[in-house]
Design an enzyme around this catalytic site. Sequence first.
Site: not given
Lengths: 138, 138
Positions: A8, A81, A130
């Site tokens: 994502h 992010h 991440e």
Amino acid sequence: MKLGRLNHVGIATPSIEASIVLYRDTLGAEVIRAPFDLPAQGVKVCFVDTPNAQIELIEPLGEASPIHGFLAKNPAGGQHHLCYEVPDIHEAKAWFEAKGAKVLGEPRIGAHGTLIFFVHPKDMGGVLTEIMETPREH
Amino acid sequence: MKLGRLNHVGIATPSIEASIVLYRDTLGAEVIRAPFDLPAQGVKVCFVDTPNAQIELIEPLGEASPIHGFLAKNPAGGQHHLCYEVPDIHEAKAWFEAKGAKVLGEPRIGAHGTLIFFVHPKDMGGVLTEIMETPREH
């Protein structure tokens, strides 16, 4: 380690409610999942599906939310992010550390219910990154 | 209009050469395509494949490059735009305009050789958004 799926893109927003209207009515998203709180990370989260990856809308939750600083600089919201999948989170942590990249804290449960950690943007070309263990659905 | 594939995430960098080392050696990218110049847009471009989407590394090309301003604010680089696919670029332009979103210029040939346009971040929750006609390979 191999570069895994782009799970994502995390997008900070002052209002998930307003962002849902944008993604549904203007961008044409057909699958917008129910928002939920992630108190351990100080964020409210809402996933929007595209055919191949998700958008993670994140709104500050509580006074100490790490998103407040981002929104102070970007009041309208913006890209916050990127999240890539790995098969084994502990192996990935050891890999990044061996490469000299600053891993932020110990692996913890993320928004998909699997272990995640963040890598400092200074070691990732300015991109807060991440790393998450692939959910079992995949 | 339906939300299409997330074709790529555009990431600005002061040096594609240095970013290639990062993506190859630290992030483990196995497919990094040959960089090329896109003079009409004032950028040098390099695509990095993940299993489901691409990262588009963009470096300023020439004095008038639109990336200089971004890098002045973010010297290490960072997330610059998101790109979604649509089946018909002209239909998409009319759609966004009907929704009141500011389309930046006329459709033009983008990095994948198909027509693209950008939508102003002020109407996209702070995210500079590229819309591209799906390449024929898909």
